[in-house]
Design a protein around this motif. Structure first.
Motif, PDB file in Angstrom:
ATOM      1  N   MET A   9       0.700  -0.986  -0.137  1.00 26.39           N
ATOM      2  CA  MET A   9       0.290  -0.032  -0.090  1.00 26.39           C
ATOM      3  C   MET A   9       0.970   1.337  -0.110  1.00 26.39           C
ATOM      4  O   MET A   9       0.752   2.341  -0.770  1.00 26.39           O
ATOM      5  N   GLY A  10       1.954   1.303   0.819  1.00 22.03           N
ATOM      6  CA  GLY A  10       2.724   2.497   1.143  1.00 22.03           C
ATOM      7  C   GLY A  10       3.349   2.523  -0.495  1.00 22.03           C
ATOM      8  O   GLY A  10       3.655   3.646  -0.718  1.00 22.03           O
ATOM      9  N   PHE A  11       4.164   1.722  -1.027  1.00 19.70           N
ATOM     10  CA  PHE A  11       4.777   2.059  -2.288  1.00 19.70           C
ATOM     11  C   PHE A  11       3.910   2.176  -3.333  1.00 19.70           C
ATOM     12  O   PHE A  11       4.366   2.997  -4.408  1.00 19.70           O
ATOM     13  N   THR A  12       2.721   1.782  -3.307  1.00 18.02           N
ATOM     14  CA  THR A  12       1.792   1.927  -4.486  1.00 18.02           C
ATOM     15  C   THR A  12       1.183   3.423  -4.173  1.00 18.02           C
ATOM     16  O   THR A  12       1.289   4.256  -5.386  1.00 18.02           O
ATOM     17  N   HIS A  18       4.851   9.668  -8.336  1.00 16.30           N
ATOM     18  CA  HIS A  18       5.940   9.741  -9.023  1.00 16.30           C
ATOM     19  C   HIS A  18       5.686   9.128 -10.631  1.00 16.30           C
ATOM     20  O   HIS A  18       6.724   8.362 -10.943  1.00 16.30           O
ATOM     21  N   ILE A  19       4.362   9.089 -10.884  1.00 14.42           N
ATOM     22  CA  ILE A  19       4.118   8.268 -11.900  1.00 14.42           C
ATOM     23  C   ILE A  19       4.693   8.681 -13.090  1.00 14.42           C
ATOM     24  O   ILE A  19       4.973   7.940 -14.264  1.00 14.42           O
ATOM     25  N   GLU A  21       8.162   9.543 -13.228  1.00 16.39           N
ATOM     26  CA  GLU A  21       9.464   9.492 -13.025  1.00 16.39           C
ATOM     27  C   GLU A  21       9.878   8.131 -13.276  1.00 16.39           C
ATOM     28  O   GLU A  21       9.895   7.456 -12.337  1.00 16.39           O
ATOM     29  N   PRO A  22      10.167   7.713 -14.613  1.00 17.21           N
ATOM     30  CA  PRO A  22      10.304   6.158 -14.623  1.00 17.21           C
ATOM     31  C   PRO A  22      11.233   5.490 -13.767  1.00 17.21           C
ATOM     32  O   PRO A  22      10.975   4.281 -13.237  1.00 17.21           O
ATOM     33  N   GLU A  23      12.585   6.175 -13.418  1.00 15.34           N
ATOM     34  CA  GLU A  23      13.372   5.209 -12.585  1.00 15.34           C
ATOM     35  C   GLU A  23      13.107   5.172 -11.473  1.00 15.34           C
ATOM     36  O   GLU A  23      12.983   4.280 -10.613  1.00 15.34           O
ATOM     37  N   VAL A  24      12.229   6.282 -10.741  1.00 14.60           N
ATOM     38  CA  VAL A  24      11.832   6.250  -9.359  1.00 14.60           C
ATOM     39  C   VAL A  24      10.682   5.189  -9.302  1.00 14.60           C
ATOM     40  O   VAL A  24      10.585   4.567  -8.389  1.00 14.60           O
ATOM     41  N   SER A  26      10.091   2.578 -11.190  1.00  6.15           N
ATOM     42  CA  SER A  26      10.588   1.435 -11.272  1.00  6.15           C
ATOM     43  C   SER A  26      11.103   0.816  -9.936  1.00  6.15           C
ATOM     44  O   SER A  26      10.713  -0.216  -9.772  1.00  6.15           O
ATOM     45  N   GLY A  27      11.745   1.777  -9.084  1.00  2.00           N
ATOM     46  CA  GLY A  27      12.218   1.339  -8.027  1.00  2.00           C
ATOM     47  C   GLY A  27      11.091   0.919  -7.069  1.00  2.00           C
ATOM     48  O   GLY A  27      11.122  -0.215  -6.344  1.00  2.00           O
ATOM     49  N   TYR A  28      10.184   1.654  -6.924  1.00  5.56           N
ATOM     50  CA  TYR A  28       8.848   1.479  -6.167  1.00  5.56           C
ATOM     51  C   TYR A  28       8.061   0.099  -6.388  1.00  5.56           C
ATOM     52  O   TYR A  28       7.640  -0.650  -5.737  1.00  5.56           O
ATOM     53  N   LEU A  29       8.043  -0.067  -7.753  1.00 10.67           N
ATOM     54  CA  LEU A  29       7.307  -1.314  -8.502  1.00 10.67           C
ATOM     55  C   LEU A  29       8.099  -2.444  -7.947  1.00 10.67           C
ATOM     56  O   LEU A  29       7.614  -3.698  -7.820  1.00 10.67           O
ATOM     57  N   ASP A  30       9.768  -2.403  -8.088  1.00  8.70           N
ATOM     58  CA  ASP A  30      10.373  -3.470  -7.579  1.00  8.70           C
ATOM     59  C   ASP A  30      10.015  -3.972  -6.277  1.00  8.70           C
ATOM     60  O   ASP A  30       9.775  -5.121  -5.822  1.00  8.70           O
TER      61      ASP A  30
END
Length: 211
Positions: A9-12, A18-19, A21-24, A26-30
């Motif tokens: 929930m937090g990282f979502t 940061h929708i 900002e692809p690099e940021v 990607s980190g959250y999705l990982d």
């Protein structure tokens, strides 16, 4: 369950902010993906625990080759071990005989032990899986001994007294940041009991464990 759910929930929520900002993103999705897998593992373990506790675990009597089953388990963790530079060794002193066993449950028990060994062994360490036939009775039953040895973080004598209790985790696992449900050894022990096996555990703290 709450811990990985809170992370998801937090990282979502952070990902939404940061929708663009692809690099940021990607980190959250990982991190979300890691928590997803942890949650799925926990649910699977809880479901299996429930089945065992309610007597819904049927042990199958099927013909299989123990050496082949052990090699399947070793192959399952080969890539994971290589990624950490861990030397995964096997030593099977077994006749090439077919035996009656529940191959799926047998692999689950061995996978839990080998998985723990690989997880808690540092880079460039070693994990060794051994198996031997100890004796054969006149009635056709055989006794086998299986062992998983590593030079990982080890277990304290105090933890070993409660290592098969549900949700118990050694303090070193928390300190080193390893994720785990604390149910793997509980399920292993329960399956061992159902299949008529026994455990013999030995360890040196911060050195190795043999199960």
């Amino acid at each position: 369950i709450r811990t990985p759910m809170n992370a998801i929930m937090g990282f979502t929520e952070l990902a939404k902010r940061h929708i663009n900002e692809p690099e940021v993103l990607s980190g959250y999705l990982d991190k979300i993906d890691t928590s997803n897998h942890h949650l799925l593992d926990l649910i699977d373990d809880l479901l299996e625990m429930s089945k065992i506790d309610y007597g819904n675990t049927d042990i199958k009597d099927e013909v299989c080759n123990l050496k082949r089953q052990l090699q399947i388990v070793a192959d399952m963790f080969k890539v994971q071990a290589e990624e950490k530079g861990i030397h995964l060794e096997t030593e099977f002193d077994l006749p090439n005989d077919e035996v009656h066993a529940d191959s799926l449950r047998f692999r689950r028990v061995m996978s839990n032990l080998v998985g723990n060994a690989v997880k808690f062994t540092p880079n460039d360490g070693f994990v060794k899986i051994t198996a031997r036939q100890k004796k054969v009775s006149d009635s056709g039953y055989a006794r086998y001994e299986f062992s998983v040895i590593d030079n990982g973080v080890g277990m304290s004598e105090d933890f070993m007294k409660r290592m098969f209790n549900a949700f118990e985790r050694e303090s070193t696992s928390t300190q080193t940041g390893y994720l785990g449900t604390g149910l793997g050894l509980t399920i292993t022990k329960k399956l061992l009991n159902i299949m008529g096996g026994s455990d013999r555990k030995s360890t040196r703290l911060n050195s190795s464990h043999d199960q």
